[in-house]
Design a protein around this motif. Sequence first.
Motif, PDB file in Angstrom:
ATOM      1  N   VAL A  13       0.942  -1.443  -0.216  1.00 30.97           N
ATOM      2  CA  VAL A  13      -0.168   0.067   0.050  1.00 30.97           C
ATOM      3  C   VAL A  13       0.554   1.172   0.167  1.00 30.97           C
ATOM      4  N   GLY A  14       1.667   1.408   0.717  1.00 33.02           N
ATOM      5  CA  GLY A  14       3.047   2.010   0.595  1.00 33.02           C
ATOM      6  C   GLY A  14       3.528   2.141  -1.027  1.00 33.02           C
ATOM      7  N   ASP A  15       5.184   3.457  -1.097  1.00 29.69           N
ATOM      8  CA  ASP A  15       5.709   3.210  -2.468  1.00 29.69           C
ATOM      9  C   ASP A  15       6.398   1.849  -2.637  1.00 29.69           C
ATOM     10  N   PRO A  16       5.810   1.568  -3.733  1.00 27.30           N
ATOM     11  CA  PRO A  16       6.482   0.051  -3.995  1.00 27.30           C
ATOM     12  C   PRO A  16       8.767   0.099  -3.625  1.00 27.30           C
ATOM     13  N   TYR A  17       8.643   2.070  -4.212  1.00 32.40           N
ATOM     14  CA  TYR A  17      10.303   1.789  -4.804  1.00 32.40           C
ATOM     15  C   TYR A  17      10.649   1.228  -3.300  1.00 32.40           C
ATOM     16  N   ASP A  18       9.970   1.802  -2.248  1.00 30.60           N
ATOM     17  CA  ASP A  18      10.711   2.390  -0.683  1.00 30.60           C
ATOM     18  C   ASP A  18      10.651   0.393  -0.804  1.00 30.60           C
ATOM     19  N   LEU A  19       9.554  -0.280  -0.780  1.00 33.66           N
ATOM     20  CA  LEU A  19       9.366  -1.665  -0.042  1.00 33.66           C
ATOM     21  C   LEU A  19      10.791  -2.018  -0.771  1.00 33.66           C
ATOM     22  N   ALA A  20      11.303  -1.656  -2.969  1.00 35.26           N
ATOM     23  CA  ALA A  20      11.961  -2.735  -3.096  1.00 35.26           C
ATOM     24  C   ALA A  20      13.270  -2.026  -2.976  1.00 35.26           C
ATOM     25  N   THR A  27      19.062  -8.817  -0.201  1.00 34.66           N
ATOM     26  CA  THR A  27      19.035  -9.543  -1.012  1.00 34.66           C
ATOM     27  C   THR A  27      20.326  -8.744  -1.817  1.00 34.66           C
ATOM     28  N   GLY A  28      21.111  -8.044  -1.674  1.00 29.27           N
ATOM     29  CA  GLY A  28      21.938  -7.486  -2.417  1.00 29.27           C
ATOM     30  C   GLY A  28      21.697  -7.539  -3.781  1.00 29.27           C
ATOM     31  N   ASN A  29      20.957  -7.532  -4.560  1.00 28.75           N
ATOM     32  CA  ASN A  29      20.280  -7.054  -5.971  1.00 28.75           C
ATOM     33  C   ASN A  29      20.563  -5.921  -5.579  1.00 28.75           C
ATOM     34  N   PRO A  30      20.361  -5.358  -7.322  1.00 28.72           N
ATOM     35  CA  PRO A  30      19.656  -3.726  -7.183  1.00 28.72           C
ATOM     36  C   PRO A  30      18.430  -4.050  -8.248  1.00 28.72           C
ATOM     37  N   SER A  43      11.293  -3.121  -9.528  1.00 30.71           N
ATOM     38  CA  SER A  43      11.549  -4.537  -8.984  1.00 30.71           C
ATOM     39  C   SER A  43      12.706  -4.630  -8.987  1.00 30.71           C
ATOM     40  N   VAL A  44      13.502  -5.504  -8.295  1.00 31.98           N
ATOM     41  CA  VAL A  44      14.065  -6.015  -7.712  1.00 31.98           C
ATOM     42  C   VAL A  44      15.021  -7.256  -8.800  1.00 31.98           C
ATOM     43  N   ILE A  45      16.287  -7.646  -9.354  1.00 33.56           N
ATOM     44  CA  ILE A  45      16.973  -7.592 -10.489  1.00 33.56           C
ATOM     45  C   ILE A  45      17.988  -8.739  -9.790  1.00 33.56           C
ATOM     46  N   PRO A  46      17.895  -9.896 -10.009  1.00 36.05           N
ATOM     47  CA  PRO A  46      18.904 -10.745 -10.012  1.00 36.05           C
ATOM     48  C   PRO A  46      18.838 -11.310 -10.837  1.00 36.05           C
ATOM     49  N   PRO A  47      20.994 -11.373 -10.246  1.00 36.06           N
ATOM     50  CA  PRO A  47      21.426 -12.222 -11.351  1.00 36.06           C
ATOM     51  C   PRO A  47      21.251 -13.562 -12.500  1.00 36.06           C
ATOM     52  N   MET A  52      11.770  -9.712  -7.945  1.00 33.79           N
ATOM     53  CA  MET A  52      10.916  -9.774  -7.092  1.00 33.79           C
ATOM     54  C   MET A  52      10.034  -8.560  -7.767  1.00 33.79           C
ATOM     55  N   LEU A  53       8.645  -8.979  -7.934  1.00 33.42           N
ATOM     56  CA  LEU A  53       8.076  -7.286  -8.517  1.00 33.42           C
ATOM     57  C   LEU A  53       7.742  -6.864  -7.589  1.00 33.42           C
ATOM     58  N   PHE A  54       7.032  -5.634  -6.888  1.00 33.18           N
ATOM     59  CA  PHE A  54       6.576  -4.500  -5.469  1.00 33.18           C
ATOM     60  C   PHE A  54       5.645  -3.867  -6.291  1.00 33.18           C
TER      61      PHE A  54
END
Length: 128
Positions: A13-20, A27-30, A43-47, A52-54
Amino acid sequence: MSSVVNHITVDCVGDPYDLAQFWSAVTGNPLADDDFPGDPEASVIPPSGARMLFVRVPDHKTMKNRVHLDLKPTDRTRDEEVTRLLALGATLVADHRRPDGTGWATLADPEGNEFCVERSDAERTPAP
């Protein structure tokens, strides 16, 4: 025929960017290059593997997650990882760690989504 998991989607419900950003630190992923504060998704992008999509949603979380992530530290102990995640903004939901070193800790991210922290591989390997 089969399918692959493309995204693990997390409603917020908050800012997806903040949760990402929280999960990026976990996770250490960008984050994706085109994600910015205020965007309706991030989105958090793993190698490799699923992103992970927020995604922003209008309704608040009201009950326990039916699906959750189990994290396994790669370069520290379970207890050190729990301490790190709490400092990042997670909260302890339930502590299932046992005196013999087994068990796990259930935490929640800043939006209340539960996840577990298990023992690292080094903690699972019997001492010589």
